[in-house]
Design a protein around this motif. Structure first.
Motif, PDB file in Angstrom:
ATOM      1  N   HIS A   1       0.833  -1.197   0.000  1.00 18.25           N
ATOM      2  CA  HIS A   1       0.000   0.000   0.000  1.00 18.25           C
ATOM      3  C   HIS A   1       0.872   1.253   0.000  1.00 18.25           C
ATOM      4  O   HIS A   1       1.790   1.394   0.831  1.00 18.25           O
ATOM      5  N   ASP A   2       0.600   2.158  -0.931  1.00 13.74           N
ATOM      6  CA  ASP A   2       1.362   3.399  -1.115  1.00 13.74           C
ATOM      7  C   ASP A   2       2.824   3.132  -1.482  1.00 13.74           C
ATOM      8  O   ASP A   2       3.670   4.042  -1.406  1.00 13.74           O
ATOM      9  N   ARG A   3       3.131   1.902  -1.893  1.00  9.79           N
ATOM     10  CA  ARG A   3       4.497   1.563  -2.311  1.00  9.79           C
ATOM     11  C   ARG A   3       4.485   0.852  -3.667  1.00  9.79           C
ATOM     12  O   ARG A   3       5.369   0.062  -3.965  1.00  9.79           O
ATOM     13  N   GLN A   4       3.482   1.149  -4.488  1.00 14.14           N
ATOM     14  CA  GLN A   4       3.379   0.513  -5.801  1.00 14.14           C
ATOM     15  C   GLN A   4       2.752   1.481  -6.798  1.00 14.14           C
ATOM     16  O   GLN A   4       1.666   2.009  -6.568  1.00 14.14           O
ATOM     17  N   LEU A   5       3.456   1.699  -7.905  1.00 15.03           N
ATOM     18  CA  LEU A   5       2.966   2.545  -8.979  1.00 15.03           C
ATOM     19  C   LEU A   5       2.575   1.700 -10.186  1.00 15.03           C
ATOM     20  O   LEU A   5       3.138   0.631 -10.427  1.00 15.03           O
ATOM     21  N   ASN A   6       1.629   2.226 -10.954  1.00 13.62           N
ATOM     22  CA  ASN A   6       1.221   1.620 -12.226  1.00 13.62           C
ATOM     23  C   ASN A   6       1.131   2.724 -13.262  1.00 13.62           C
ATOM     24  O   ASN A   6       0.904   3.886 -12.933  1.00 13.62           O
TER      25      ASN A   6
END
Length: 199
Positions: A101-106
């Motif tokens: 959570h809040d540590r993954q971008l797309n």
């Protein structure tokens, strides 16, 4: 920041991230590239750059969560503390999204929240839009949802096909994805009420 990158295909956004991370002043390093397809072109790009790779085939697991657990273990073992999805064509389980959570971008090839999902360029052209583009956002359980970090607008030209539009938007993706990662890695992005605040 130690980055794990998830891919499924040719790896053009991965290449943009690798090139950015190779710069001396870039605040992130890619420590692992995971693909769910053993023939993904991005694996060769990662290996050529000396980056560790791993294939985790979703076909080997009975459930989405079992597959995600194996990916999660590999990312943690590699020391990753952040994830970039770069053309990863699997829906992640709620469990996995919660772990990161809040540590993954797309990155998605439309100006979200418009045109979520697949066949984006066909749908954009069918709708008669004059502008499309791409979006980098934090990952949430719902597909193509999450706080937006960066967007780039791409004009739709007379006579565009899904292929010509996709090619121009992909160029824009290569520009904004590394810059969005830089903002996050430099600690300049905060999430407030599911919106990003960029310093």
């Amino acid at each position: 920041m130690k980055i794990g990158v998830l891919i499924s295909g040719r790896g053009s956004n991965l290449k943009a991230l690798i090139d950015a991370c190779a710069k001396a002043d870039f605040p992130a390093e890619i420590v692992l590239v995971i693909s769910n397809k053993e023939n993904a072109g991005g694996l060769d790009i990662a290996r050529a750059a000396g980056i560790a790779t791993k294939v985790v085939s979703h076909r080997d697991y009975d459930t989405r969560e079992a597959f995600d657990h194996v990916m999660n273990d590999a990312l943690l073992e590699a020391g990753a503390d952040f994830i970039c999805n770069a053309g990863f064509m699997r829906i992640l389980s709620d469990w996995f999204v919660a772990q990161w959570h809040d540590r993954q971008l797309n990155i998605h090839p439309s100006l979200l929240p418009a045109f979520k999902g697949l066949k984006v360029h066909e749908r954009v052209l069918e709708a008669g839009c004059k502008v499309s583009g791409c979006t980098v956002h934090f990952v949430r359980p719902a597909m193509d949802e999450g706080p937006i970090v960066a967007q780039a607008a791409v004009p739709i030209l007379e006579g565009d096909t899904p292929e010509t539009l996709a090619a121009r938007i992909l160029e824009a993706e290569h520009g904004i994805y590394p810059e969005a990662l830089r903002l996050v890695a430099e600690g300049r992005v905060r999430i407030v009420d599911e919106r990003t605040v960029i310093r």
